[in-house]
Design a protein around this motif. Structure first.
Motif, PDB file in Angstrom:
ATOM      1  N   ASN A 102       0.712   2.651  -5.368  1.00  0.00           N
ATOM      2  CA  ASN A 102      -0.348   2.123  -5.915  1.00  0.00           C
ATOM      3  C   ASN A 102      -1.515   2.073  -4.429  1.00  0.00           C
ATOM      4  O   ASN A 102      -1.306   2.348  -3.919  1.00  0.00           O
ATOM      5  CB  ASN A 102      -0.263   0.883  -7.023  1.00  0.00           C
ATOM      6  CG  ASN A 102       0.258   1.583  -8.012  1.00  0.00           C
ATOM      7  OD1 ASN A 102      -0.368   2.375  -9.329  1.00  0.00           O
ATOM      8  ND2 ASN A 102       1.634   1.096  -8.394  1.00  0.00           N
TER       9      ASN A 102
ATOM     10  N   LEU B   4       6.722  -3.182  -4.001  1.00  0.00           N
ATOM     11  CA  LEU B   4       5.522  -2.845  -3.787  1.00  0.00           C
ATOM     12  C   LEU B   4       4.460  -1.921  -3.214  1.00  0.00           C
ATOM     13  O   LEU B   4       3.744  -2.189  -1.779  1.00  0.00           O
ATOM     14  CB  LEU B   4       4.562  -4.666  -3.805  1.00  0.00           C
ATOM     15  CG  LEU B   4       4.299  -5.405  -5.026  1.00  0.00           C
ATOM     16  CD1 LEU B   4       3.476  -6.809  -4.746  1.00  0.00           C
ATOM     17  CD2 LEU B   4       2.497  -4.413  -5.628  1.00  0.00           C
TER      18      LEU B   4
ATOM     19  N   SER C  21       5.167   2.711 -11.683  1.00  0.00           N
ATOM     20  CA  SER C  21       5.010   3.543  -9.835  1.00  0.00           C
ATOM     21  C   SER C  21       4.053   4.710 -10.190  1.00  0.00           C
ATOM     22  O   SER C  21       3.258   5.560 -11.432  1.00  0.00           O
ATOM     23  CB  SER C  21       6.286   3.855  -9.684  1.00  0.00           C
ATOM     24  OG  SER C  21       7.124   2.336  -9.603  1.00  0.00           O
TER      25      SER C  21
ATOM     26  N   LEU D  51       5.443  -1.870  -8.751  1.00  0.00           N
ATOM     27  CA  LEU D  51       4.667  -1.811  -8.835  1.00  0.00           C
ATOM     28  C   LEU D  51       4.033  -0.610  -7.520  1.00  0.00           C
ATOM     29  O   LEU D  51       2.813  -0.428  -6.827  1.00  0.00           O
ATOM     30  CB  LEU D  51       3.616  -2.161  -8.735  1.00  0.00           C
ATOM     31  CG  LEU D  51       3.286  -3.458  -9.479  1.00  0.00           C
ATOM     32  CD1 LEU D  51       2.502  -4.732  -9.132  1.00  0.00           C
ATOM     33  CD2 LEU D  51       2.269  -2.631 -10.327  1.00  0.00           C
TER      34      LEU D  51
ATOM     35  N   ASN E 257       1.714   0.404  -0.505  1.00  0.00           N
ATOM     36  CA  ASN E 257       0.668   0.096  -1.170  1.00  0.00           C
ATOM     37  C   ASN E 257      -0.624   0.339   0.228  1.00  0.00           C
ATOM     38  O   ASN E 257       0.876  -0.387   0.852  1.00  0.00           O
ATOM     39  CB  ASN E 257       0.455  -1.364  -1.806  1.00  0.00           C
ATOM     40  CG  ASN E 257       0.766  -0.634  -3.556  1.00  0.00           C
ATOM     41  OD1 ASN E 257      -0.151  -0.695  -3.992  1.00  0.00           O
ATOM     42  ND2 ASN E 257       2.177  -0.508  -4.033  1.00  0.00           N
TER      43      ASN E 257
END
Length: 398
Positions: free
Chosen positions: A213, A234, A187, A210, A237
């Motif tokens: 990002n 995720l 992260s 993740l 993002n």
């Protein structure tokens, strides 16, 4: 103090020495700048402005805390004098480089914290010798490169955390050797591309972070190679679109895609994730949703909060699907006006209607009129003033 307490005080450190295989006849020593606990076999040298790892730490030390010093480089064999260490903390030590073989000889270490330093590169042999390590923290550094084989000696590692760094690209086989990894945390980096084989060989991995990002597309090919992952984050993002069969993960149960820029979500996007139970797509830009395909039979919770969803006739098939499949919806309607703010789970399909074209045009006109302020009118008796003159209009009440 009772006889039992005296017995425990005497035998506890002796038992610890025997379990670690440390000679009982050892004579304890303690560096002048440090605080030593001979019972717990702990040494703390915190905020002492040390520029190197003290070489006179007692050999039998199990836990060593070196936080808040100025050890800018860890040379090869930096801990050869403390082979029994199981826990090592080196946060805020201004470490810039971990040289090859820096941790050689620490075959018993299970916990290593290198957070809040200035490490830029993880070299091929930086972590050699850590054959028993289970948790490694490299958060809040400046890591921008992971050399091939950097983790090849960490066969027992369960948790690897490299958050808040400067990673942009993840190459193939970046984590080769992590045969027992459970949770990988990446992260708060700047990752915008993951090679297809970036996570190759991580057959035990079940959680990947993740979030925060720069990924613009769901890394389908990369994630498909993670057969045991159950939780994937995720969020945060800049993805705008989730296409057909984008998420193809056999054991995935929890997927977080919140706080992104999703404008469109194909109804077969998660159809190849049959175990998916919880999907969070809150705080995106979704206005219309179609019924999900039958590929995710276990989906039970769908978070849509913070989306400008139009609760009109186009949403009716989706709402009917959610009722039929008993999917719990979180979120509210973003319009039209009479349903704005209404909970999605409280809106029935019969309430989802579309206005006639005439009614919609009228509503749009009324909305525009309400937003645009009317022009200010000038007084009828305003006196005209000749060019190149200055006029004053005095109105006197009679």
């Amino acid at each position: 103090m009772s006889l039992q307490d005296l017995t425990n005080t005497f035998w506890a450190p002796l038992l610890c020495l025997l379990l670690l295989g440390i000679p009982v006849s050892h004579t304890a020593k303690c560096p002048q700048q440090c605080i030593c606990d001979q019972v717990q076999l702990r040494v703390a040298c915190v905020n002492k402005n040390l520029t190197r790892v003290p070489s006179d730490v007692d050999e039998i030390t199990v836990k060593l805390d070196l936080q808040g010093n100025d050890i800018q480089e860890l040379p090869s064999g930096a801990f050869k004098h403390t082979p029994y260490l199981t826990h090592l903390s080196m946060q805020r030590c201004n470490i810039r480089r971990v040289k090859e073989g820096a941790f050689r000889g620490l075959g018993r270490l299970v916990f290593l914290n290198l957070a809040n330093n200035n490490i830029e590169i993880l070299y091929q042999e930086s972590f050699d010798g850590l054959s028993s390590l289970k948790q490694l923290f490299i958060d809040h550094n400046r890591v921008e490169e992971i050399q091939p084989g950097a983790f090849s000696q960490l066969g027992f590692l369960n948790l690897l955390s490299i958050t808040h760094n400067q990673l942009v690209y993840m190459p193939n086989l970046a984590f080769q050797g992590l045969q027992n990894i459970k949770w990988l945390r990446l992260s708060h980096n700047s990752l915008n591309y993951l090679d297809t084989e970036a996570f190759a060989g991580l057959f035990t991995l079940n959680r990947v972070s993740l979030d925060h990002n720069e990924l613009q597309f769901f890394p389908t090919e990369t994630m498909t190679r993670l057969p045991e992952v159950t939780r994937l984050d995720l969020s945060h993002n800049p993805m705008t679109y989730l296409g057909e069969d984008a998420v193809s993960m056999a054991k995935l149960t929890h997927l977080f895609l919140d706080h992104m820029s999703l404008q469109d979500l194909v109804n077969t996007a998660v159809s190849k994730s049959p175990c998916l139970v919880h999907l969070d797509i809150s705080h995106n830009q979704l206005r219309v949703l179609q019924p999900f395909s039958e590929g995710s039979p276990k989906l039970a919770r769908l978070n849509l909060a913070g989306n400008p969803i139009k609760c009109n006739c186009y949403l009716r098939p989706f709402r009917e699907w959610a009722i039929r499949r008993k999917v719990k919806l979180l979120g509210t309607c973003g319009g039209p006006a009479h349903l704005s703010g209404e909970s999605l789970k409280a809106v029935y399909p019969m309430d989802l209607r579309c206005q006639s074209q005439e009614a919609m045009l009228k509503a749009e006109f009324e909305e525009a009129t309400r937003i645009t302020p009317p022009p200010t009118q000038e007084p009828e008796n305003k006196m005209k003033c000749p060019a190149h003159c200055v006029c004053e209009n005095h109105h006197q009440q009679q």
